[in-house]
Write a protein that holds these residues in place. Structure first.
Motif, mmCIF file in Angstrom:
data_model
loop_
_atom_site.group_PDB
_atom_site.id
_atom_site.type_symbol
_atom_site.label_atom_id
_atom_site.label_comp_id
_atom_site.label_asym_id
_atom_site.label_seq_id
_atom_site.Cartn_x
_atom_site.Cartn_y
_atom_site.Cartn_z
ATOM 1 N N LEU A 146 14.628 -2.276 24.557
ATOM 2 C CA LEU A 146 14.415 -2.822 26.017
ATOM 3 C C LEU A 146 15.027 -3.974 26.463
ATOM 4 O O LEU A 146 15.768 -4.162 27.288
ATOM 5 C CB LEU A 146 13.251 -2.654 26.598
ATOM 6 N N LEU A 147 14.628 -4.990 25.734
ATOM 7 C CA LEU A 147 15.272 -6.489 25.976
ATOM 8 C C LEU A 147 16.772 -6.500 25.816
ATOM 9 O O LEU A 147 17.494 -7.095 26.595
ATOM 10 C CB LEU A 147 14.528 -7.263 24.756
ATOM 11 N N VAL A 148 17.163 -5.683 24.632
ATOM 12 C CA VAL A 148 18.632 -5.712 24.523
ATOM 13 C C VAL A 148 19.377 -5.097 25.650
ATOM 14 O O VAL A 148 20.514 -5.566 26.262
ATOM 15 C CB VAL A 148 18.978 -5.096 23.152
ATOM 16 N N VAL A 149 18.800 -4.048 26.274
ATOM 17 C CA VAL A 149 19.522 -3.389 27.481
ATOM 18 C C VAL A 149 19.329 -4.107 28.586
ATOM 19 O O VAL A 149 20.390 -4.290 29.290
ATOM 20 C CB VAL A 149 18.812 -1.943 27.575
ATOM 21 N N VAL A 150 18.258 -4.892 28.794
ATOM 22 C CA VAL A 150 18.344 -5.754 30.033
ATOM 23 C C VAL A 150 19.295 -6.873 29.788
ATOM 24 O O VAL A 150 19.863 -7.199 30.763
ATOM 25 C CB VAL A 150 16.853 -6.191 30.098
ATOM 26 N N VAL A 151 19.419 -7.491 28.688
ATOM 27 C CA VAL A 151 20.145 -8.720 28.646
ATOM 28 C C VAL A 151 21.631 -8.245 28.766
ATOM 29 O O VAL A 151 22.530 -8.791 29.506
ATOM 30 C CB VAL A 151 20.330 -9.156 27.030
ATOM 31 N N ILE A 152 22.022 -6.947 28.193
ATOM 32 C CA ILE A 152 23.401 -6.473 28.507
ATOM 33 C C ILE A 152 23.811 -6.371 29.914
ATOM 34 O O ILE A 152 24.695 -6.713 30.583
ATOM 35 C CB ILE A 152 23.733 -5.269 27.519
ATOM 36 N N ALA A 153 22.759 -5.650 30.698
ATOM 37 C CA ALA A 153 22.858 -5.425 32.154
ATOM 38 C C ALA A 153 22.974 -6.547 32.608
ATOM 39 O O ALA A 153 24.034 -6.742 33.560
ATOM 40 C CB ALA A 153 21.511 -4.637 32.784
ATOM 41 N N VAL A 154 22.002 -7.719 32.476
ATOM 42 C CA VAL A 154 22.505 -8.984 33.074
ATOM 43 C C VAL A 154 23.796 -9.529 32.779
ATOM 44 O O VAL A 154 24.351 -10.098 33.723
ATOM 45 C CB VAL A 154 21.176 -9.940 32.727
ATOM 46 N N ILE A 155 24.395 -9.482 31.778
ATOM 47 C CA ILE A 155 25.835 -9.972 31.528
ATOM 48 C C ILE A 155 26.693 -9.564 31.944
ATOM 49 O O ILE A 155 27.632 -9.863 32.752
ATOM 50 C CB ILE A 155 25.717 -9.990 29.897
ATOM 51 N N ILE A 156 26.501 -8.086 32.113
ATOM 52 C CA ILE A 156 27.623 -7.205 32.972
ATOM 53 C C ILE A 156 27.740 -7.658 34.425
ATOM 54 O O ILE A 156 28.516 -7.829 35.155
ATOM 55 C CB ILE A 156 27.376 -5.610 32.636
ATOM 56 N N PHE A 157 26.374 -7.789 35.017
ATOM 57 C CA PHE A 157 26.223 -8.282 36.429
ATOM 58 C C PHE A 157 26.869 -9.528 36.554
ATOM 59 O O PHE A 157 27.581 -9.620 37.545
ATOM 60 C CB PHE A 157 24.630 -8.233 36.644
ATOM 61 N N ILE A 158 26.693 -10.453 35.717
ATOM 62 C CA ILE A 158 26.996 -11.962 35.884
ATOM 63 C C ILE A 158 28.627 -11.860 35.828
ATOM 64 O O ILE A 158 29.410 -12.254 36.608
ATOM 65 C CB ILE A 158 26.561 -12.733 34.926
ATOM 66 N N ILE A 159 29.286 -10.951 34.846
ATOM 67 C CA ILE A 159 30.617 -11.018 34.967
ATOM 68 C C ILE A 159 31.181 -10.163 35.904
ATOM 69 O O ILE A 159 32.441 -10.614 36.453
ATOM 70 C CB ILE A 159 30.942 -10.019 33.486
#
Length: 57
Positions: free
Chosen positions: A38-51
């Protein structure tokens, strides 16, 4: 010893006796794995959102 502490200690002792150590460890690791996923999915989603925000400007 206070009644609350004695009750907690009795509960903990009965829990330890009723569960085998392998099943307790298995439960801890399953919870850890799903928390990590769950933590990895959230971090990837935040990175994609920032990009997307940076590229969208």
């Amino acid at each position: 010893m206070k009644r609350h502490n004695l009750l907690s200690l009795t509960f903990l002792f009965s829990l330890v006796i009723s569960l085998s150590s392998c099943s307790v460890i298995e439960g801890i690791f399953k919870a850890g794995v799903w928390s990590g996923v769950l933590l990895v999915v959230v971090v990837i989603a935040v990175i994609i959102f920032i990009i997307m925000k940076v590229m969208g400007k």
